[in-house]
Design a protein around this motif. Structure first.
Motif, short mmCIF file in Angstrom:
data_model
loop_
_atom_site.label_atom_id
_atom_site.label_comp_id
_atom_site.label_asym_id
_atom_site.label_seq_id
_atom_site.Cartn_x
_atom_site.Cartn_y
_atom_site.Cartn_z
N ASP A 102 -0.72 42.59 -16.02
CA ASP A 102 -1.89 42.63 -15.15
C ASP A 102 -1.73 41.57 -14.06
O ASP A 102 -1.78 40.37 -14.32
CB ASP A 102 -3.16 42.37 -15.96
CG ASP A 102 -4.42 42.46 -15.10
OD1 ASP A 102 -4.32 42.90 -13.94
OD2 ASP A 102 -5.50 42.08 -15.59
N THR A 103 -1.51 42.01 -12.82
CA THR A 103 -1.29 41.09 -11.71
C THR A 103 -2.51 40.98 -10.80
O THR A 103 -2.42 40.37 -9.72
CB THR A 103 -0.08 41.55 -10.88
OG1 THR A 103 -0.32 42.89 -10.38
CG2 THR A 103 1.19 41.54 -11.72
N HIS A 155 -5.73 42.25 -8.32
CA HIS A 155 -5.90 43.20 -7.21
C HIS A 155 -6.00 42.45 -5.89
O HIS A 155 -7.04 42.42 -5.24
CB HIS A 155 -7.15 44.05 -7.43
CG HIS A 155 -7.15 44.79 -8.73
ND1 HIS A 155 -6.39 45.91 -8.95
CD2 HIS A 155 -7.81 44.55 -9.89
CE1 HIS A 155 -6.59 46.36 -10.19
NE2 HIS A 155 -7.43 45.54 -10.78
N LYS A 192 4.09 46.29 -18.72
CA LYS A 192 3.14 46.20 -17.60
C LYS A 192 2.36 44.91 -17.72
O LYS A 192 1.82 44.58 -18.77
CB LYS A 192 2.20 47.41 -17.63
CG LYS A 192 1.26 47.48 -16.42
CD LYS A 192 0.46 48.76 -16.43
CE LYS A 192 -0.48 48.83 -15.23
NZ LYS A 192 0.27 48.78 -13.96
N GLU A 212 6.95 38.44 -18.78
CA GLU A 212 5.53 38.32 -18.47
C GLU A 212 5.21 36.92 -17.95
O GLU A 212 4.45 36.75 -16.99
CB GLU A 212 4.69 38.65 -19.70
CG GLU A 212 4.80 40.09 -20.16
CD GLU A 212 3.87 40.39 -21.33
OE1 GLU A 212 2.71 39.94 -21.27
OE2 GLU A 212 4.30 41.06 -22.26
#
Length: 505
Positions: A40-41, A43, A38, A385
């Motif tokens: 972190d992209t 919001h 996962k 990533e």
């Protein structure tokens, strides 16, 4: 109960435990892939999206520009471009490698026939001379087959097939990335060509206005109303403006020649475009959708995820070497000393040989290979990533550049409109005799320079639009991809990129 009877009772239990252990081990060694780590992209976009909701697909974004010539060029490039054809060849290679790995499930069978003429020694270990009916010279006829089958008890073949399939899907995503790049490069070259054409026309009009001014200053000099310095200054402005024309011509020709190569043809194929013109495209804000959609559309992100899946499967292939291997060999056929008796029932031969092999000691080579595979998987996870973050940065920059480009076009349009109004006033005043011709020509020169600036700003914004479409992953349709790649992207993201050793059968 005696000690010997105890041993007899324990023997079946030991055999049962051994058999159970073997059956439990009949699974795929190594980790089961559960998706990429996962990342972190964030919001949403750093700049608000004020456009309408995103369209269903950006697969053919160039058709939104409404230029049939551009549609033709892109369609031809996507059919004939050599980079794209190389990518398709790499897909064919990876598909063949996957089929080769899948072949590991099946036994290997070979057939052969031979005729052997031999003479045996009478002084050897077999006393040929003292055995009645056994000739020293013999001709042996043999025809038959050999088969070998390694049972995939611990999933080495299964993991190899998983890895090969993931690499095939990565090659397909790479080809999609090439498609995106080719469409964007064709559009960029074409829009640059059309922009250079309009820039050349504006620059030629400006040169013509400067030529008229220079001629008028020359007339005034000859009449004694202007100094030589005025003539020199006017000539310098004219020469400087005219000196820029060859550079624009060179850009025009380079763009046309580059289009020919992009289309997989000789460079001169599209030189005829230099003799045609097209209406400038209308630049408006475009919908970019949700930020998360970017990861679904970008082929480079999808390719990085597939390579991570392949590296995870490689760990299973290496881990399977720790366990025993069960193989079955079989051979059969006919053998006779007389060719006429070769296929009689009495000439039949066969053998079945089950074999269990286990690498007991190898100096730690297998475990070292497992550690190396795990390290390669970690590298692939980090590469994924990095690709995700680079894609987000690319899209953010492209979105910012295009929005700022639209603002520049709007401001330049305001300057052009003001220059046109000013020139119209100057024409009216000149017609009324309120200003001299030199003032009118000066106003015309300002107008031509404003037109030139507007063309250059519009072209730059159009190229920024192409870069934005490319950054968003536009240029292909994930739903229309090769059947081998369907079903991917449905796993849930998690971290780390793999689970611990699996016991799934």
């Amino acid at each position: 109960m005696t000690r010997s009877s105890n041993r007899r009772c324990r023997a079946p239990r030991v055999a049962a435990v051994a058999l159970g252990t073997l059956l439990l081990g009949a699974c795929a060694a190594g980790p089961d892939y559960r998706g990429p780590p996962k990342v972190d992209t964030g919001h949403g976009w750093t700049q608000p999206d004020t456009a309408a909701p995103a369209p269903a697909s950006l697969s053919s974004w160039w058709t939104m520009l409404g230029d049939p010539t551009l549609d033709r060029l892109v369609a031809t490039a996507l059919a004939d471009n050599l980079d794209l054809r190389q990518a398709q060849a790499r897909i064919a290679e990876e598909r063949a490698l996957r089929d080769r790995a899948t072949g590991g499930y099946a036994p290997t069978v070979g057939a052969g026939a031979s005729v052997t003429r031999r003479r045996q020694s009478e002084n050897g270990p077999l006393p040929i001379g003292s055995i009645p009916g056994l000739a020293r010279d013999q001709t042996i006829y043999d025809a038959g087959f050999d088969a070998a089958w390694e049972i995939d008890l611990f999933g080495a073949t299964r993991r190899a097939v998983e890895g090969a399939a993931a690499r095939l899907q990565a090659a397909q995503e790479d080809a999609a990335g090439v498609r995106v790049s080719i469409a964007a490069e064709v559009a960029r070259s074409y829009l640059s060509l059309r922009g250079a054409q309009r820039e050349l026309a504006a620059r030629q009009a400006s040169v013509q206005a400067l030529a008229q001014t220079t001629d008028l200053v020359g007339q005034r000099f000859r009449a004694g109303d202007a100094a030589q310095a005025d003539v020199d200054a006017a000539q310098a402005r004219l020469d400087a403006a005219a000196a820029g024309l060859p550079a624009i011509d060179a850009r025009l020709r380079a763009a046309a020649l580059g289009l020919g190569v992009l289309l997989g043809a000789p460079p001169e194929r599209e030189l005829a475009l230099l003799d045609t013109t097209a209406t400038p495209i209308t630049l408006v804000p475009i919908p970019v959708g949700q930020r998360a959609d970017l990861l679904r559309r970008r082929p480079d992100v999808r390719a990085a995820e597939r390579r991570l899946a392949a590296r995870s499967a490689d760990i299973g292939v290496a881990t399977a070497e720790l366990f025993p291997k069960l193989s079955i060999g079989a051979s059969g056929g006919f053998q006779a000393l007389d060719a006429s008796q070769l296929f009689e029932s009495a000439s039949q031969r066969f053998s079945i040989v089950p074999l269990i092999s286990w690498r007991v000691f190898d100096g730690g080579r297998v475990r070292a290979e497992i550690r190396a595979s795990e390290a390669r998987e970690q590298q692939a996870a980090l590469a994924y990533e990095k690709t995700v973050l680079a894609a987000l940065g690319d899209a953010e920059r492209a979105l910012s550049d295009y929005r700022l480009g639209l603002d520049a076009v709007r401001r330049q349009q305001g300057a052009l409109d003001a220059a046109r109004r000013s020139y119209a006033h100057a024409q009216a005043r000149y017609a009324a005799g309120d200003i001299a011709l030199t003032e009118l020509l000066a106003e015309e020169r300002v107008l031509r320079e404003a037109e030139d600036g507007h063309v250059r700003t519009h072209t730059a914004a159009a190229i920024d639009l192409v870069a934005l479409f490319k950054a968003l992953g536009g240029g292909w349709d994930p739903a229309a991809g090769d059947a081998d790649s369907r079903g991917q992207g449905k796993t849930k993201p998690r971290s780390p990129a793999r689970q611990e050793e699996s016991s799934d059968g």
